[in-house]
Design an enzyme around this catalytic site. Structure first.
Site, PDB file in Angstrom:
ATOM      1  N   LYS A  13       0.489  -2.443   5.841  1.00 47.03           N
ATOM      2  CA  LYS A  13      -0.917  -2.861   5.916  1.00 47.03           C
ATOM      3  C   LYS A  13      -1.093  -4.354   5.636  1.00 47.03           C
ATOM      4  O   LYS A  13      -1.976  -4.982   6.197  1.00 47.03           O
ATOM      5  CB  LYS A  13      -1.820  -1.998   5.038  1.00 47.03           C
ATOM      6  CG  LYS A  13      -1.690  -2.257   3.580  1.00 47.03           C
ATOM      7  CD  LYS A  13      -2.661  -1.428   2.787  1.00 47.03           C
ATOM      8  CE  LYS A  13      -2.208  -1.331   1.346  1.00 47.03           C
ATOM      9  NZ  LYS A  13      -1.771  -2.577   0.709  1.00 47.03           N
ATOM     10  N   ARG A  84      -8.499   0.813  -4.515  1.00 44.96           N
ATOM     11  CA  ARG A  84      -7.343   1.685  -4.685  1.00 44.96           C
ATOM     12  C   ARG A  84      -7.675   2.884  -5.571  1.00 44.96           C
ATOM     13  O   ARG A  84      -6.811   3.720  -5.791  1.00 44.96           O
ATOM     14  CB  ARG A  84      -6.205   0.911  -5.328  1.00 44.96           C
ATOM     15  CG  ARG A  84      -5.143   0.425  -4.320  1.00 44.96           C
ATOM     16  CD  ARG A  84      -4.201  -0.444  -5.113  1.00 44.96           C
ATOM     17  NE  ARG A  84      -2.885  -0.566  -4.640  1.00 44.96           N
ATOM     18  CZ  ARG A  84      -2.378  -1.685  -4.128  1.00 44.96           C
ATOM     19  NH1 ARG A  84      -3.154  -2.709  -3.890  1.00 44.96           N
ATOM     20  NH2 ARG A  84      -1.105  -1.754  -3.838  1.00 44.96           N
ATOM     21  N   ARG A 118      14.685  -3.379   3.306  1.00 47.49           N
ATOM     22  CA  ARG A 118      14.008  -4.686   3.269  1.00 47.49           C
ATOM     23  C   ARG A 118      14.882  -5.768   2.635  1.00 47.49           C
ATOM     24  O   ARG A 118      15.494  -5.556   1.600  1.00 47.49           O
ATOM     25  CB  ARG A 118      12.681  -4.575   2.523  1.00 47.49           C
ATOM     26  CG  ARG A 118      11.936  -5.900   2.509  1.00 47.49           C
ATOM     27  CD  ARG A 118      10.489  -5.741   2.275  1.00 47.49           C
ATOM     28  NE  ARG A 118      10.185  -5.389   0.890  1.00 47.49           N
ATOM     29  CZ  ARG A 118       8.952  -5.385   0.408  1.00 47.49           C
ATOM     30  NH1 ARG A 118       7.936  -5.682   1.194  1.00 47.49           N
ATOM     31  NH2 ARG A 118       8.734  -5.053  -0.848  1.00 47.49           N
ATOM     32  N   ARG A 150      14.975  -7.392  -2.992  1.00 45.81           N
ATOM     33  CA  ARG A 150      14.132  -7.489  -4.196  1.00 45.81           C
ATOM     34  C   ARG A 150      14.523  -6.389  -5.174  1.00 45.81           C
ATOM     35  O   ARG A 150      14.754  -5.253  -4.760  1.00 45.81           O
ATOM     36  CB  ARG A 150      12.655  -7.293  -3.800  1.00 45.81           C
ATOM     37  CG  ARG A 150      11.915  -8.598  -3.627  1.00 45.81           C
ATOM     38  CD  ARG A 150      10.568  -8.415  -3.038  1.00 45.81           C
ATOM     39  NE  ARG A 150       9.754  -7.413  -3.719  1.00 45.81           N
ATOM     40  CZ  ARG A 150       8.448  -7.266  -3.527  1.00 45.81           C
ATOM     41  NH1 ARG A 150       7.826  -8.056  -2.681  1.00 45.81           N
ATOM     42  NH2 ARG A 150       7.769  -6.340  -4.154  1.00 45.81           N
ATOM     43  N   ARG A 161       5.728   4.500  -7.054  1.00 44.94           N
ATOM     44  CA  ARG A 161       4.527   3.899  -6.454  1.00 44.94           C
ATOM     45  C   ARG A 161       3.832   4.885  -5.502  1.00 44.94           C
ATOM     46  O   ARG A 161       2.614   4.920  -5.396  1.00 44.94           O
ATOM     47  CB  ARG A 161       4.879   2.608  -5.723  1.00 44.94           C
ATOM     48  CG  ARG A 161       5.334   1.504  -6.669  1.00 44.94           C
ATOM     49  CD  ARG A 161       5.577   0.212  -5.936  1.00 44.94           C
ATOM     50  NE  ARG A 161       4.327  -0.407  -5.522  1.00 44.94           N
ATOM     51  CZ  ARG A 161       4.228  -1.358  -4.606  1.00 44.94           C
ATOM     52  NH1 ARG A 161       5.310  -1.800  -4.006  1.00 44.94           N
ATOM     53  NH2 ARG A 161       3.065  -1.859  -4.274  1.00 44.94           N
TER      54      ARG A 161
HETATM   55  P1  AMP Z   1       0.127  -5.052  -3.396  1.00 43.03           P
HETATM   56  O1  AMP Z   1       0.648  -6.407  -3.055  1.00 43.03           O
HETATM   57  O2  AMP Z   1      -1.205  -4.745  -2.722  1.00 43.03           O
HETATM   58  O3  AMP Z   1       1.137  -3.960  -3.193  1.00 43.03           O
HETATM   59  O4  AMP Z   1      -0.196  -5.074  -4.968  1.00 43.03           O
HETATM   60  C1  AMP Z   1       0.808  -5.346  -5.912  1.00 43.03           C
HETATM   61  C2  AMP Z   1       0.424  -4.751  -7.260  1.00 43.03           C
HETATM   62  O5  AMP Z   1      -0.803  -5.329  -7.717  1.00 43.03           O
HETATM   63  C3  AMP Z   1       0.160  -3.250  -7.262  1.00 43.03           C
HETATM   64  O6  AMP Z   1       1.337  -2.492  -7.417  1.00 43.03           O
HETATM   65  C4  AMP Z   1      -0.766  -3.106  -8.465  1.00 43.03           C
HETATM   66  O7  AMP Z   1      -0.046  -3.164  -9.680  1.00 43.03           O
HETATM   67  C5  AMP Z   1      -1.606  -4.357  -8.374  1.00 43.03           C
HETATM   68  N1  AMP Z   1      -2.846  -4.151  -7.572  1.00 43.03           N
HETATM   69  C6  AMP Z   1      -3.171  -4.742  -6.393  1.00 43.03           C
HETATM   70  N2  AMP Z   1      -4.382  -4.348  -5.962  1.00 43.03           N
HETATM   71  C7  AMP Z   1      -4.841  -3.467  -6.895  1.00 43.03           C
HETATM   72  C8  AMP Z   1      -6.022  -2.696  -7.031  1.00 43.03           C
HETATM   73  N3  AMP Z   1      -7.002  -2.739  -6.101  1.00 43.03           N
HETATM   74  N4  AMP Z   1      -6.147  -1.895  -8.125  1.00 43.03           N
HETATM   75  C9  AMP Z   1      -5.195  -1.848  -9.072  1.00 43.03           C
HETATM   76  N5  AMP Z   1      -4.039  -2.533  -9.012  1.00 43.03           N
HETATM   77  C10 AMP Z   1      -3.856  -3.340  -7.933  1.00 43.03           C
END
Ligand code: AMP
Length: 206
Positions: A13, A84, A118, A150, A161
């Site tokens: 996404k 989320r 990846r 990573r 996750r």
């Molecule tokens: P992402 O790059 O979108 O995968 O986000 C990386 C990390 O940031 C996630 O694993 C969460 O720990 C935190 N995070 C990002 N967006 C949110 C959200 N809307 N609510 C809670 N945690 C978030």
């Protein structure tokens, strides 16, 4: 148009959000990017968020809402990684009327395969993987530097996750279906085909 992109971790996404913002000339708002920036700048918010992010957990709703309190644009933006949780979605409804929620759907099997495949470039940051492999193993096509994996790209972390997604984020599917703005695209297709599919869905609600 105000668009939400929904999807499991590694669903693609983020890639779709970047391509769509270019095609539509919209603003891309990624809470993950905003949080990583706060962590890098060692702000109070970043310090609070860091431990949750490192464990693959969601940061508390209150913190995300504080992060977005700086304001969303009036129109023409794509939310990537927000909301989320149901609490976040309810909060978003209070401040903006979203037009469409696009769920980039992928099976857990594909996500696990993508995770272990990846690779990132140490020097230019290019990303390779299942769908876009490097021409030569562990070497960047662009700058010939070494590729690395990573540390969080392992099965244990991604399964954790995915569990968090299932428990806290997947209830948004019914939430947005009830609002009548939910749509799903097949996130296992080639990247360009998915972009076109999403653009078609957006056209339908314009
Ligand atoms: P992402 O790059 O979108 O995968 O986000 C990386 C990390 O940031 C996630 O694993 C969460 O720990 C935190 N995070 C990002 N967006 C949110 C959200 N809307 N609510 C809670 N945690 C978030």
């Amino acid at each position: 148009m105000k668009i939400v992109l929904l999807g499991k971790p590694m669903s693609g996404k983020g890639t779709q959000a970047k391509l769509l913002t270019k095609r539509l000339n919209y603003q891309h708002i990624s809470t993950g990017d905003l949080l990583r920036n706060e962590v890098k700048n060692e702000s109070d918010l970043g310090k609070e968020a860091k431990e949750f992010m490192e464990k693959g957990l969601l940061v508390p709703d209150e913190l995300i809402i504080r992060l977005l309190a700086k304001g969303l644009p009036e129109d023409n933006f794509i939310l990537d990684g927000f909301p989320r949780t149901i609490v976040q979605a309810e909060k978003l409804n209070e401040i903006q009327t979203m037009n469409i929620v696009v769920d980039v759907f992928c099976s857990d099997e594909i996500i696990e395969k993508r995770t272990v495949k990846r690779r990132m470039c140490k020097s230019c940051g290019a990303i390779y993987g299942l769908d876009v492999p490097p021409k030569e193993d562990d070497v960047c096509d662009g700058c010939a530097s070494e590729l690395y994996q990573r540390p969080d790209d392992n099965l244990e972390t991604i399964r954790n996750r995915l569990k968090v997604y299932e428990e806290q984020t997947s209830p948004l599917v019914d939430f947005y279906k009830e609002m009548g703005i939910y749509t799903q695209v097949n996130g296992e297709k080639p990247i360009q085909e998915i972009v076109e599919e999403i653009l078609k869905e957006i056209e339908k609600v314009k």
